[in-house]
Scaffold this active site. Structure first.
Site, PDB file in Angstrom:
ATOM      1  N   ASP A   1     -17.363   6.777  -1.007  1.00 41.72           N
ATOM      2  CA  ASP A   1     -16.056   6.627  -0.376  1.00 41.72           C
ATOM      3  C   ASP A   1     -15.848   7.923   0.311  1.00 41.72           C
ATOM      4  O   ASP A   1     -16.659   8.844  -0.125  1.00 41.72           O
ATOM      5  CB  ASP A   1     -14.801   6.163  -1.227  1.00 41.72           C
ATOM      6  CG  ASP A   1     -13.603   6.059  -0.679  1.00 41.72           C
ATOM      7  OD1 ASP A   1     -13.542   5.988   0.633  1.00 41.72           O
ATOM      8  OD2 ASP A   1     -12.607   5.978  -1.309  1.00 41.72           O
TER       9      ASP A   1
ATOM     10  N   ARG B   1       0.961  -1.252   0.224  1.00 44.65           N
ATOM     11  CA  ARG B   1       0.070  -0.093   0.274  1.00 44.65           C
ATOM     12  C   ARG B   1       0.830   1.230   0.027  1.00 44.65           C
ATOM     13  O   ARG B   1       1.627   1.430   0.866  1.00 44.65           O
ATOM     14  CB  ARG B   1      -0.975  -0.069   1.142  1.00 44.65           C
ATOM     15  CG  ARG B   1      -1.522   1.374   1.512  1.00 44.65           C
ATOM     16  CD  ARG B   1      -2.828   1.238   2.481  1.00 44.65           C
ATOM     17  NE  ARG B   1      -3.946   0.535   2.133  1.00 44.65           N
ATOM     18  CZ  ARG B   1      -4.952   0.325   2.336  1.00 44.65           C
ATOM     19  NH1 ARG B   1      -5.333   1.355   3.446  1.00 44.65           N
ATOM     20  NH2 ARG B   1      -6.177  -0.248   1.843  1.00 44.65           N
TER      21      ARG B   1
ATOM     22  N   ARG C   1     -13.939  -8.957   1.598  1.00 44.93           N
ATOM     23  CA  ARG C   1     -12.201  -8.654   1.361  1.00 44.93           C
ATOM     24  C   ARG C   1     -11.438  -9.626   1.626  1.00 44.93           C
ATOM     25  O   ARG C   1     -10.463 -10.168   0.875  1.00 44.93           O
ATOM     26  CB  ARG C   1     -11.605  -7.321   2.277  1.00 44.93           C
ATOM     27  CG  ARG C   1     -12.264  -6.024   2.110  1.00 44.93           C
ATOM     28  CD  ARG C   1     -11.889  -5.614   0.621  1.00 44.93           C
ATOM     29  NE  ARG C   1     -10.682  -5.494   0.596  1.00 44.93           N
ATOM     30  CZ  ARG C   1      -9.728  -4.356   0.843  1.00 44.93           C
ATOM     31  NH1 ARG C   1     -10.415  -3.639   1.571  1.00 44.93           N
ATOM     32  NH2 ARG C   1      -8.334  -4.716   0.782  1.00 44.93           N
TER      33      ARG C   1
ATOM     34  N   CYS D   1     -16.395   1.317   1.169  1.00 46.41           N
ATOM     35  CA  CYS D   1     -15.267   0.549   1.364  1.00 46.41           C
ATOM     36  C   CYS D   1     -14.919   0.762   2.689  1.00 46.41           C
ATOM     37  O   CYS D   1     -13.975  -0.430   3.169  1.00 46.41           O
ATOM     38  CB  CYS D   1     -14.270   0.812   0.279  1.00 46.41           C
ATOM     39  SG  CYS D   1     -13.627   2.499   0.400  1.00 46.41           S
TER      40      CYS D   1
ATOM     41  N   GLN E   1     -10.110  -4.172  -3.344  1.00 50.84           N
ATOM     42  CA  GLN E   1     -11.311  -3.741  -2.864  1.00 50.84           C
ATOM     43  C   GLN E   1     -12.394  -3.954  -3.827  1.00 50.84           C
ATOM     44  O   GLN E   1     -13.496  -4.564  -3.557  1.00 50.84           O
ATOM     45  CB  GLN E   1     -11.400  -1.967  -2.649  1.00 50.84           C
ATOM     46  CG  GLN E   1     -12.488  -1.677  -2.130  1.00 50.84           C
ATOM     47  CD  GLN E   1     -12.910  -2.067  -0.804  1.00 50.84           C
ATOM     48  OE1 GLN E   1     -12.204  -1.844   0.276  1.00 50.84           O
ATOM     49  NE2 GLN E   1     -14.103  -2.294  -0.609  1.00 50.84           N
TER      50      GLN E   1
ATOM     51  N   HIS F   1      -7.597   0.686  -6.281  1.00 45.87           N
ATOM     52  CA  HIS F   1      -7.490  -0.233  -5.133  1.00 45.87           C
ATOM     53  C   HIS F   1      -8.267  -1.577  -5.682  1.00 45.87           C
ATOM     54  O   HIS F   1      -9.529  -1.702  -5.239  1.00 45.87           O
ATOM     55  CB  HIS F   1      -8.534   0.406  -4.247  1.00 45.87           C
ATOM     56  CG  HIS F   1      -8.440  -0.110  -2.770  1.00 45.87           C
ATOM     57  ND1 HIS F   1      -7.656  -1.146  -2.446  1.00 45.87           N
ATOM     58  CD2 HIS F   1      -9.061   0.250  -1.519  1.00 45.87           C
ATOM     59  CE1 HIS F   1      -7.694  -1.447  -1.194  1.00 45.87           C
ATOM     60  NE2 HIS F   1      -8.724  -0.705  -0.673  1.00 45.87           N
TER      61      HIS F   1
HETATM   62  N1   CP Z   1     -11.513  -0.630   2.548  1.00 46.51           N
HETATM   63  C1   CP Z   1      -9.958  -0.478   3.082  1.00 46.51           C
HETATM   64  O1   CP Z   1      -8.760  -0.558   2.203  1.00 46.51           O
HETATM   65  O2   CP Z   1      -9.827  -0.097   4.325  1.00 46.51           O
HETATM   66  P1   CP Z   1      -8.559  -0.276   5.394  1.00 46.51           P
HETATM   67  O3   CP Z   1      -8.054   1.177   4.745  1.00 46.51           O
HETATM   68  O4   CP Z   1      -8.818  -0.372   6.677  1.00 46.51           O
HETATM   69  O5   CP Z   1      -7.577  -1.161   4.900  1.00 46.51           O
HETATM   70  N1  NVA Z   2     -10.021   6.527  -1.022  1.00 45.54           N
HETATM   71  C1  NVA Z   2      -9.583   6.060   0.107  1.00 45.54           C
HETATM   72  C2  NVA Z   2      -9.858   4.633   0.320  1.00 45.54           C
HETATM   73  C3  NVA Z   2      -9.381   4.085   1.821  1.00 45.54           C
HETATM   74  C4  NVA Z   2      -9.988   2.513   1.669  1.00 45.54           C
HETATM   75  C5  NVA Z   2      -8.072   6.419   0.496  1.00 45.54           C
HETATM   76  O1  NVA Z   2      -7.366   6.331  -0.273  1.00 45.54           O
HETATM   77  O2  NVA Z   2      -7.980   6.804   1.474  1.00 45.54           O
END
Ligand code: CP
Ligand code: NVA
Length: 308
Positions: free
Chosen positions: A227, A106, A295, A267, A136, A133
């Site tokens: 989101d 990430r 997930r 999400c 997701q 993502h």
């Molecule tokens: N939806 C998602 O990716 O959540 P986290 O940021 O908690 O991993």
């Molecule tokens: N769009 C959000 C998604 C978190 C799971 C972010 O990137 O912070």
């Protein structure tokens, strides 16, 4: 019995790294894992986890998915490893691929993720970047399929920022032939390269709609998705975005304009009272916690394919 298949791509960096058939196969495997019809053990496999941003769901669902597969994970927290010191990606990637069998990352820039994939001899998974993502989106379409059986005639409306989550929904929508509508304030449209790519995949089907009119986007929709307005890394834009996104919330009034059997997705994590109301998250139409659970099943399926 259903078995994991070797995917055409070594890595899962984007929603477009699988073909249509591969995507559906992963969803089918995920369903079997969820129903406990499958007991695949990938003995002694190690997943390395690099998280340059916070995470609850992605981190824990990967850890548990790996454990269910009989493998293990190594948490490569950048602040306690040399990653935080700025060791070149090409060095970290080559070293980690000698210890781990697969790495989930990430980070901010998609190009950094691609750099890892370039130097790693083992598969690399996108656990969220600023651009996409894809893990997701796997769980999202698994959740949609649980509700509507197949994707034919499903209209998915995403309300909010044209961000990483929206981009992956668009790309998967194009891959699966699902109508995707994005309703966002002016200036917050999804990445134009993603939109162009999706249009190319949809061919002559006019199934991707991007609008600033939230009510027309929601009309007759089967899935309403939102989101956060400000993603991780955009903390300094929060005040401005909170103003720009006023009105782009899923509330009970908006839900009334969707199809009567519509479901609600998010999400998570959510800012209740901003992009979605408390009432909608807790409503009967919400599948948000099934989506979060999925997930784990979807990633278990993905891991079993990438490691096979
Ligand atoms: N939806 C998602 O990716 O959540 P986290 O940021 O908690 O991993
Ligand atoms: N769009 C959000 C998604 C978190 C799971 C972010 O990137 O912070």
């Amino acid at each position: 019995m259903l078995n994991p298949i070797k995917l055409s791509s070594k890595n899962f960096l984007s929603s477009l790294n699988t073909s249509y058939d591969e995507f559906l196969h992963i969803l089918e495997l995920a369903k079997s894992f969820k129903n406990k019809d499958l007991n695949i053990k990938l003995k002694e496999k190690v997943l390395g986890l690099i998280f340059d941003k916070a995470s609850t769901r992605t981190r824990v669902s990967f850890q548990v998915a790996m454990s269910r597969l009989g493998g293990t994970t190594v948490d490569l927290n950048p602040t306690t490893s040399q990653i935080g010191r700025g060791e070149p990606i090409r060095d970290t990637a080559r070293v980690l691929s000698r210890y781990c069998d697969i790495i989930a990352i990430r980070t901010f820039n998609q190009s950094d993720l691609e750099e890892y994939a370039k130097w790693s001899t083992k598969p690399v998974i996108n656990a969220l970047t600023d651009l996409e993502h894809p893990c997701q989106a796997l769980a999202d379409f698994m959740t949609i399929r649980e509700e509507f059986i197949d994707f034919k005639n499903v209209v998915l409306t995403f309300i909010g920022d044209g961000n990483n989550v929206a981009n992956s929904l668009i790309l998967c929508g194009a891959l699966l032939g699902v109508e995707v509508r994005i309703a966002c304030p002016k200036g917050y449209e999804p990445n134009y390269l993603v939109v162009n790519k999706a249009k190319e995949i949809y061919k002559d089907k006019n199934l991707l709609k991007i609008t600033n009119d939230i009510f027309s986007a929601v009309e007759g929709a089967n899935v309403l998705y939102t989101d956060v307005w400000s993603s991780m890394g955009e903390e300094n834009q929060k005040e401005e975005k909170d103003k720009d996104f006023l009105g782009f919330s899923i509330d009970s009034n908006l839900v009334q304009n969707a199809d009567k059997d519509a479901i609600i997705l998010h999400c998570l994590p959510a800012y209740r009272g901003k992009e979605i109301t408390n009432e909608v998250i807790e409503s009967k139409k919400s599948r948000i916690f099934e989506q979060a659970e999925n997930r784990m099943h979807a990633q278990q399926a993905l891991l079993s394919c990438l490691l096979s």
